[in-house]
Design a protein around this motif. Structure first.
Motif, PDB file in Angstrom:
ATOM      1  N   TYR A  81       0.832  -0.992   0.094  1.00 21.82           N
ATOM      2  CA  TYR A  81       0.190   0.186  -0.009  1.00 21.82           C
ATOM      3  C   TYR A  81       0.831   1.112   0.159  1.00 21.82           C
ATOM      4  O   TYR A  81       0.657   2.344  -0.603  1.00 21.82           O
ATOM      5  CB  TYR A  81      -0.834  -0.130   1.266  1.00 21.82           C
ATOM      6  CG  TYR A  81      -1.723  -1.250   1.220  1.00 21.82           C
ATOM      7  CD1 TYR A  81      -2.769  -1.477   0.057  1.00 21.82           C
ATOM      8  CD2 TYR A  81      -1.846  -2.120   2.077  1.00 21.82           C
ATOM      9  CE1 TYR A  81      -3.472  -2.560   0.287  1.00 21.82           C
ATOM     10  CE2 TYR A  81      -2.459  -3.223   2.370  1.00 21.82           C
ATOM     11  CZ  TYR A  81      -3.621  -3.477   1.363  1.00 21.82           C
ATOM     12  OH  TYR A  81      -4.368  -4.573   1.315  1.00 21.82           O
ATOM     13  N   GLU A  82       1.926   1.375   1.003  1.00 25.32           N
ATOM     14  CA  GLU A  82       2.676   2.468   1.153  1.00 25.32           C
ATOM     15  C   GLU A  82       3.595   2.569  -0.347  1.00 25.32           C
ATOM     16  O   GLU A  82       3.790   3.518  -0.822  1.00 25.32           O
ATOM     17  CB  GLU A  82       3.677   2.098   2.010  1.00 25.32           C
ATOM     18  CG  GLU A  82       4.669   3.450   2.183  1.00 25.32           C
ATOM     19  CD  GLU A  82       5.437   3.371   3.535  1.00 25.32           C
ATOM     20  OE1 GLU A  82       6.665   3.669   3.469  1.00 25.32           O
ATOM     21  OE2 GLU A  82       4.988   2.921   4.572  1.00 25.32           O
ATOM     22  N   THR A 101       2.853   1.783  -3.363  1.00 21.55           N
ATOM     23  CA  THR A 101       2.245   2.032  -4.822  1.00 21.55           C
ATOM     24  C   THR A 101       1.711   3.321  -4.286  1.00 21.55           C
ATOM     25  O   THR A 101       1.550   4.277  -5.414  1.00 21.55           O
ATOM     26  CB  THR A 101       0.995   1.166  -4.859  1.00 21.55           C
ATOM     27  OG1 THR A 101       0.107   0.980  -3.628  1.00 21.55           O
ATOM     28  CG2 THR A 101       1.359  -0.361  -4.987  1.00 21.55           C
ATOM     29  N   ARG A 102       1.299   3.800  -3.292  1.00 23.30           N
ATOM     30  CA  ARG A 102       0.874   4.995  -2.913  1.00 23.30           C
ATOM     31  C   ARG A 102       2.007   6.344  -3.249  1.00 23.30           C
ATOM     32  O   ARG A 102       1.472   7.229  -3.686  1.00 23.30           O
ATOM     33  CB  ARG A 102       0.224   5.328  -1.531  1.00 23.30           C
ATOM     34  CG  ARG A 102      -0.374   6.482  -0.885  1.00 23.30           C
ATOM     35  CD  ARG A 102      -0.870   6.389   0.328  1.00 23.30           C
ATOM     36  NE  ARG A 102       0.042   6.174   1.230  1.00 23.30           N
ATOM     37  CZ  ARG A 102       0.850   6.909   1.988  1.00 23.30           C
ATOM     38  NH1 ARG A 102       1.042   8.149   1.553  1.00 23.30           N
ATOM     39  NH2 ARG A 102       1.651   6.335   2.814  1.00 23.30           N
ATOM     40  N   LEU A 103       3.217   5.867  -2.689  1.00 20.91           N
ATOM     41  CA  LEU A 103       4.311   6.749  -2.874  1.00 20.91           C
ATOM     42  C   LEU A 103       5.035   6.712  -4.248  1.00 20.91           C
ATOM     43  O   LEU A 103       5.819   7.411  -4.414  1.00 20.91           O
ATOM     44  CB  LEU A 103       5.039   6.644  -1.598  1.00 20.91           C
ATOM     45  CG  LEU A 103       4.379   7.009  -0.225  1.00 20.91           C
ATOM     46  CD1 LEU A 103       5.533   6.662   0.663  1.00 20.91           C
ATOM     47  CD2 LEU A 103       4.197   8.469  -0.159  1.00 20.91           C
ATOM     48  N   GLN A 138       0.315   4.384  -9.427  1.00 23.06           N
ATOM     49  CA  GLN A 138      -1.144   4.472  -9.702  1.00 23.06           C
ATOM     50  C   GLN A 138      -1.632   5.019 -10.910  1.00 23.06           C
ATOM     51  O   GLN A 138      -0.700   5.609 -11.456  1.00 23.06           O
ATOM     52  CB  GLN A 138      -1.687   5.366  -8.743  1.00 23.06           C
ATOM     53  CG  GLN A 138      -1.430   5.108  -7.063  1.00 23.06           C
ATOM     54  CD  GLN A 138      -2.076   6.301  -6.121  1.00 23.06           C
ATOM     55  OE1 GLN A 138      -3.036   6.426  -6.505  1.00 23.06           O
ATOM     56  NE2 GLN A 138      -1.452   6.564  -5.293  1.00 23.06           N
ATOM     57  N   GLY A 160      -6.699   5.784  -9.920  1.00 22.27           N
ATOM     58  CA  GLY A 160      -6.618   5.609  -8.575  1.00 22.27           C
ATOM     59  C   GLY A 160      -6.392   4.085  -8.488  1.00 22.27           C
ATOM     60  O   GLY A 160      -6.225   3.522  -7.148  1.00 22.27           O
ATOM     61  N   ARG A 161      -6.165   3.196  -9.466  1.00 16.33           N
ATOM     62  CA  ARG A 161      -5.681   1.772  -9.197  1.00 16.33           C
ATOM     63  C   ARG A 161      -4.343   1.847  -9.005  1.00 16.33           C
ATOM     64  O   ARG A 161      -3.548   2.590  -9.238  1.00 16.33           O
ATOM     65  CB  ARG A 161      -6.308   1.117 -10.318  1.00 16.33           C
ATOM     66  CG  ARG A 161      -7.562   1.071 -10.888  1.00 16.33           C
ATOM     67  CD  ARG A 161      -7.865   0.126 -11.901  1.00 16.33           C
ATOM     68  NE  ARG A 161      -7.250   0.408 -13.112  1.00 16.33           N
ATOM     69  CZ  ARG A 161      -7.205  -0.170 -14.282  1.00 16.33           C
ATOM     70  NH1 ARG A 161      -7.749  -1.211 -14.192  1.00 16.33           N
ATOM     71  NH2 ARG A 161      -6.649   0.581 -15.228  1.00 16.33           N
ATOM     72  N   HIS A 162      -3.901   0.937  -8.058  1.00  7.88           N
ATOM     73  CA  HIS A 162      -2.779   0.658  -7.591  1.00  7.88           C
ATOM     74  C   HIS A 162      -1.994  -0.582  -8.326  1.00  7.88           C
ATOM     75  O   HIS A 162      -2.697  -1.794  -8.461  1.00  7.88           O
ATOM     76  CB  HIS A 162      -2.518   0.378  -5.992  1.00  7.88           C
ATOM     77  CG  HIS A 162      -3.127   1.569  -5.153  1.00  7.88           C
ATOM     78  ND1 HIS A 162      -2.180   2.069  -4.343  1.00  7.88           N
ATOM     79  CD2 HIS A 162      -4.152   2.462  -5.162  1.00  7.88           C
ATOM     80  CE1 HIS A 162      -2.943   3.220  -3.709  1.00  7.88           C
ATOM     81  NE2 HIS A 162      -3.971   3.402  -4.420  1.00  7.88           N
ATOM     82  N   LYS A 169      -7.510  -4.925  -2.435  1.00 12.28           N
ATOM     83  CA  LYS A 169      -7.715  -4.679  -1.034  1.00 12.28           C
ATOM     84  C   LYS A 169      -8.217  -6.014  -0.621  1.00 12.28           C
ATOM     85  O   LYS A 169      -7.956  -6.120   0.840  1.00 12.28           O
ATOM     86  CB  LYS A 169      -8.383  -3.834  -0.634  1.00 12.28           C
ATOM     87  CG  LYS A 169      -7.609  -2.303  -0.814  1.00 12.28           C
ATOM     88  CD  LYS A 169      -8.332  -0.999  -0.403  1.00 12.28           C
ATOM     89  CE  LYS A 169      -7.468   0.196  -0.717  1.00 12.28           C
ATOM     90  NZ  LYS A 169      -7.946   1.129   0.286  1.00 12.28           N
ATOM     91  N   GLN A 174       0.650  -5.403   4.035  1.00  6.35           N
ATOM     92  CA  GLN A 174       1.508  -4.430   4.704  1.00  6.35           C
ATOM     93  C   GLN A 174       3.031  -5.361   4.680  1.00  6.35           C
ATOM     94  O   GLN A 174       3.897  -4.741   5.186  1.00  6.35           O
ATOM     95  CB  GLN A 174       1.170  -3.992   5.978  1.00  6.35           C
ATOM     96  CG  GLN A 174      -0.050  -3.010   5.956  1.00  6.35           C
ATOM     97  CD  GLN A 174      -0.773  -2.577   7.235  1.00  6.35           C
ATOM     98  OE1 GLN A 174      -0.541  -3.413   8.393  1.00  6.35           O
ATOM     99  NE2 GLN A 174      -1.129  -1.689   7.327  1.00  6.35           N
TER     100      GLN A 174
END
Length: 174
Positions: free
Chosen positions: A11-12, A14-16, A52, A56-58, A93, A119
């Motif tokens: 999650y981190e 892909t978000r960053l 992304q 908004g898909r990762h 998710k 995670q």
């Protein structure tokens, strides 16, 4: 950013939009090597980049380079099989999201492969999966370096020998 650990937070990542990379000895990948011949002391290189898209898909882009030793099924000699694989995986998710209707990749018209985010994703397990998927079902040399003479010849290579079907053709004419 290089990473020594084999676990990442998808999650981190892909978000960053972060990237991690590393190397591991091929002997470390037990599922890969358990049914293969003795492996050379080679390294597997890998990189994992989070991203992304505009909706908004990762995604994770996985790149793997390895050269496992396989056994040729024609001549039974070991040989190196180069694997240089890049794959894009959508990070979802939940298990239920994995089972949603298949979505096509706009870039390639392929079905987008998905994994459940974590995670604590085991990167080396993901890398091992990519290598295994890059192996041929029936490994063989393009041209075997040491085929026995009878196998090296084409089946009808002897022009003086009549075809076994020629006799059948004569019987049919009578």
């Amino acid at each position: 950013m290089g990473v020594e650990t084999q676990y990442v937070d998808t999650y981190e990542l892909t978000r960053l939009g972060q990237e991690v990379h590393g190397q591991a000895p091929i002997a470390r990948f037990e599922r890969l090597t358990e049914d293969l011949p003795q492996q050379l002391d080679t390294m597997v290189s890998w990189s994992l980049r989070g991203m992304q898209d505009t909706t908004g898909r990762h995604f994770l882009r996985v790149h793997v380079k390895a050269s496992p030793t396989l056994e040729c099924q024609r001549c039974l000699k070991p040989f190196q099989w180069p694997v240089d694989s890049t794959n894009r995986l959508q990070v979802v998710k939940s298990q239920a999201a994995l089972e949603d209707e298949d979505v096509l990749d706009a870039e390639s018209d392929d079905i987008i492969e998905r994994i459940v985010g974590s995670q604590r994703l085991d990167v080396l397990e993901l890398v091992e999966d990519e290598i295994i998927l890059g192996l041929p079902y029936v490994p063989k040399h393009d041209v075997c370096p040491s085929l026995p003479e009878p196998l090296a010849q084409e089946p009808d290579a002897d022009p003086g020998r009549p075809s076994p079907f020629a006799a059948l053709g004569q019987l049919k004419k009578d």
